[in-house]
Structures are given as C-alpha cells and as structure tokens.
Design a protein around this motif. Structure first.
Motif, short mmCIF file in Angstrom:
data_model
loop_
_atom_site.label_atom_id
_atom_site.label_comp_id
_atom_site.label_asym_id
_atom_site.label_seq_id
_atom_site.Cartn_x
_atom_site.Cartn_y
_atom_site.Cartn_z
N TYR A 52 1.00 -1.11 0.06
CA TYR A 52 0.16 -0.08 -0.19
C TYR A 52 0.96 1.33 -0.02
O TYR A 52 1.77 1.51 0.81
N ASP A 54 1.47 5.36 0.56
CA ASP A 54 0.74 6.43 0.61
C ASP A 54 1.99 7.46 0.95
O ASP A 54 2.96 7.17 0.56
N SER A 55 1.76 8.56 1.73
CA SER A 55 2.78 9.36 1.97
C SER A 55 3.91 9.13 2.65
O SER A 55 5.09 9.51 2.72
N ASN A 103 2.85 -1.65 5.72
CA ASN A 103 1.87 -0.55 5.30
C ASN A 103 0.49 -0.99 4.94
O ASN A 103 -0.42 -0.11 4.65
N GLY A 107 -3.20 0.72 5.79
CA GLY A 107 -3.71 1.52 4.56
C GLY A 107 -4.89 0.90 4.07
O GLY A 107 -5.78 1.78 3.50
N LYS A 110 -7.71 2.36 6.17
CA LYS A 110 -7.80 3.69 5.97
C LYS A 110 -8.53 3.95 4.61
O LYS A 110 -9.42 5.01 4.71
N ASP A 111 -8.32 3.39 3.51
CA ASP A 111 -8.99 3.52 2.30
C ASP A 111 -8.67 2.45 1.45
O ASP A 111 -7.74 2.34 0.61
N LYS A 114 -8.84 2.94 -2.91
CA LYS A 114 -7.79 3.85 -3.51
C LYS A 114 -6.90 2.98 -4.30
O LYS A 114 -6.42 1.69 -4.08
N GLU A 195 -0.76 5.79 -5.22
CA GLU A 195 -1.50 5.97 -4.10
C GLU A 195 -2.52 4.69 -4.14
O GLU A 195 -3.31 4.43 -5.07
N GLY A 196 -2.38 3.98 -3.15
CA GLY A 196 -3.53 2.84 -2.99
C GLY A 196 -2.73 1.66 -2.90
O GLY A 196 -1.66 1.42 -2.96
#
Length: 227
Positions: A52, A54-55, A103, A107, A110-111, A114, A195-196
């Motif tokens: 996953y 993300d930032s 992650n 992840g 969270k979403d 995505k 992202e995702g």
C-alpha cells in the motif's frame, strides 16, 4: 506449443491445488488446446506481494521523470520463464506464504478503495550469490515493461490499466538467460499518482521465489537473520 514433460506435473499440481491472489489471472506463455479453445497454462509456482503506497512510503527512484518504487525478487534457480503482474487495488487478501508490506493492513483500513494505474519495469541485477544480496548491485539488463493489459481484470474505473509481462530465457545468449539471482520490479504510474493498494505476482516453474521491498529485507528472507 506443447508443455514439456518436466513442467507438466508441476502445472497439473498447480491447477488442482489452485493459486492464491492473482495466480489464476497471471498465466504462462505456454498454451494448450482444450475443446478447440487455446488457453494459457498457469505457472507451477506463484509468489505474491501485497503493498500500500501513501505519503509514508517514499519513492526510491525515477523512471521517465516519474516517482518510482521498487520490489526485489530472489529466484533460486535457472528458470525457463518468469511472469510478472501488478494489479491495483489489491483484489485478494494475503494468505499463507504471501509477502506483505507493513503498510498494507493500516492502508487498507484507511482507504481500501484507492488505486492507481500501474506501470511495471522488470530488470535483472548482477547479484547471484544469496549471501551478498544485502550488499546491493546494479542493473545488468532490462527484461521488459508493460503499462496496460486486457489479460488482467479491469480496475474499478472499468479500464484495463493493470500490468503484465513475461520473459523467457535465451538459449543462445548467456547474458539474456534467466539465471539464479536477484530481479527488480520497478513500478510507477503515468495517469495518476501512485497511491493505494496493489498486489504484485511473480509466476515461475521453480519453487522458493521470495519478494521484498528492499534488498536488506530480501537478504533476511533468503538467508534468515544473517544481516
């Protein structure tokens, strides 16, 4: 193309046992006619990696000006063919011997919806000694790249933006042979940010392939706690 007697028992076992994650979607270049229909046969072994981005996950390089992320794979023996696929979002859940980034679970919580358009590049590194994986190496040659394929399920937008490639060994050129060693999957996106969630799959006809997000982690997977 007829499948060899050597590979047939492994393929038959794979068909009977089934394959986790994208195994049923990622097929080999070997095909066989069944009831007048030509169908690709599965690989004998699949290794799956769930991640996953993300930032909190930093890119490790650039490819054609785009942020790029790496996965590393150890292939323990010479092989006739390697197949690689990447799907986003992940459509399966990790199970059994599947590899998973730390992650991935947070992840997904969270979403989980995505996703990104995957673009993959496959390279062979100059690392053939499993005890020296952690020391790093350099790319010897590119083995393929892919952006879009209709062989994998479409992403949630309905577009065939997932990626798949296959590389067969060369019998006439030693530098192009698929030998024991470390291979790298680079991935990015040219239609969106990376992202995702994703699931990457490597298909071979040899057991023991391992995948990790760093050479240090791969070294530990292959050699045990010998860092």
């Amino acid at each position: 193309m007829k499948i060899s007697r050597l590979v047939l028992p492994f393929v038959t076992a794979a068909v009977l046992a089934g394959c986790s994650a994208t195994g049923p979607h990622l097929k080999s270049s070997v095909s066989e006619g069944v009831a007048g229909i030509e169908a690709r046969l599965p690989y004998a072994n699949y290794s799956n990696y769930f991640g996953y981005v993300d930032s909190s996950v930093q890119p490790e390089g650039k490819y054609k000006g785009k942020d790029t992320y790496y996965l590393y794979a150890w292939v323990p023996a010479a092989v006739d063919e390697i197949g690689v696929s990447m799907m986003s979002p992940a459509v399966s859940k990790p199970e059994g011997a599947d590899f998973k980034h730390a992650n991935f679970t947070p992840g997904m919580q969270k979403d989980a919806d995505k996703f990104f358009d995957t673009y993959i590049v496959f390279d062979r590194l100059n690392i053939i000694d499993n005890t020296k994986i952690k020391n790093g190496g350099k790319v010897l040659q590119n083995l393929g790249r892919n952006d879009d394929t209709s062989e994998l399920p479409a992403n949630p937008s309905g577009a065939n933006y997932n990626s798949l490639l296959r590389k067969t060994t060369s019998m006439n050129n030693a530098s192009e042979a698929l030998v024991r060693g470390v291979y790298r999957i680079s991935f990015t996106s040219f239609r969106s940010n990376v992202e995702g969630s994703f699931e990457a799959t490597i298909g071979t006809n040899v057991p023991g392939v391992k995948i990790a997000a760093s050479l240090e982690e791969l070294h530990e997977l292959v050699n045990g706690n010998k860092l």
